[in-house]
Design a protein around this motif. Structure first.
Motif, PDB file in Angstrom:
ATOM      1  N   LYS A   1      -3.047   3.915  -2.028  1.00  0.00           N
ATOM      2  CA  LYS A   1      -3.242   3.120  -3.031  1.00  0.00           C
ATOM      3  C   LYS A   1      -2.657   1.728  -3.058  1.00  0.00           C
ATOM      4  CE  LYS A   1      -2.778   2.444  -8.397  1.00  0.00           C
ATOM      5  NZ  LYS A   1      -2.086   2.874  -9.312  1.00  0.00           N
TER       6      LYS A   1
ATOM      7  N   ARG B   1       0.897  -1.098  -0.006  1.00  0.00           N
ATOM      8  CA  ARG B   1       0.049   0.058   0.052  1.00  0.00           C
ATOM      9  C   ARG B   1       0.884   1.282  -0.088  1.00  0.00           C
ATOM     10  NH1 ARG B   1      -4.898   0.491  -0.174  1.00  0.00           N
ATOM     11  NH2 ARG B   1      -5.378  -1.817   0.436  1.00  0.00           N
ATOM     12  N   HIS B   2       0.766   2.206  -1.127  1.00  0.00           N
ATOM     13  CA  HIS B   2       1.529   3.285  -0.908  1.00  0.00           C
ATOM     14  C   HIS B   2       1.154   3.951   0.396  1.00  0.00           C
ATOM     15  CE1 HIS B   2       3.059   7.193  -2.442  1.00  0.00           C
ATOM     16  NE2 HIS B   2       3.630   6.565  -3.245  1.00  0.00           N
TER      17      HIS B   2
ATOM     18  N   THR C   1      -0.315   7.684  -0.731  1.00  0.00           N
ATOM     19  CA  THR C   1      -1.684   7.646  -1.375  1.00  0.00           C
ATOM     20  C   THR C   1      -2.673   6.805  -0.993  1.00  0.00           C
ATOM     21  OG1 THR C   1      -1.332   6.247  -3.378  1.00  0.00           O
ATOM     22  CG2 THR C   1      -0.831   8.786  -3.716  1.00  0.00           C
TER      23      THR C   1
END
Length: 123
Positions: free
Chosen positions: A72, A66-67, A70
């Motif tokens: 994402k 998971r970024h 962000t």
């Protein structure tokens, strides 16, 4: 379905694409060095936190990441569970450039790139 290219094949493709310059191929890629660099922390450009490759991609490359900024979702990096990984030289070049700059604050060296690819390929 064809097998993904080997580390040497990827390195040759990256050299051909102008992403790596490695006179005297084959370049020695060190998966252990890639693994160590994967978890090495670097200060963020704003100085507020530390980053490593594992910050977003995790330490178990067979699992999604998971970024950190962000949120994402990031598909697993391991080719063993994500056969699309390490198959597109342009994507490899793009993401190495982007992620090295974000994480390390600079472009990765050719040796670092080779080591990261070799490490990811072992997962």
């Amino acid at each position: 379905m064809s097998n993904p290219p080997s580390t040497r094949g990827l390195l040759i493709a990256l050299v051909a694409a102008g992403t790596l310059s490695a006179p005297g191929l084959p370049m020695a890629a060190d998966p252990a060095a890639g693994a160590a660099a994967w978890i090495q922390e670097h200060p963020a450009s704003d100085g507020t936190d530390q980053r490593s490759c594992a910050t977003c991609h995790g330490t178990d490359l067979t699992q999604p990441g998971r970024h950190a900024k962000t949120g994402k979702a990031i598909d697993p990096m391991a080719p063993s569970v994500n056969p699309q990984r390490l198959t597109d030289e342009k994507k490899i070049a793009k993401w190495l450039l982007r992620n090295c700059r974000w994480t390390l604050g600079r472009e990765c060296t050719e040796t670092e790139k080779a080591d990261f690819i070799a490490y990811i390929e072992t997962q």
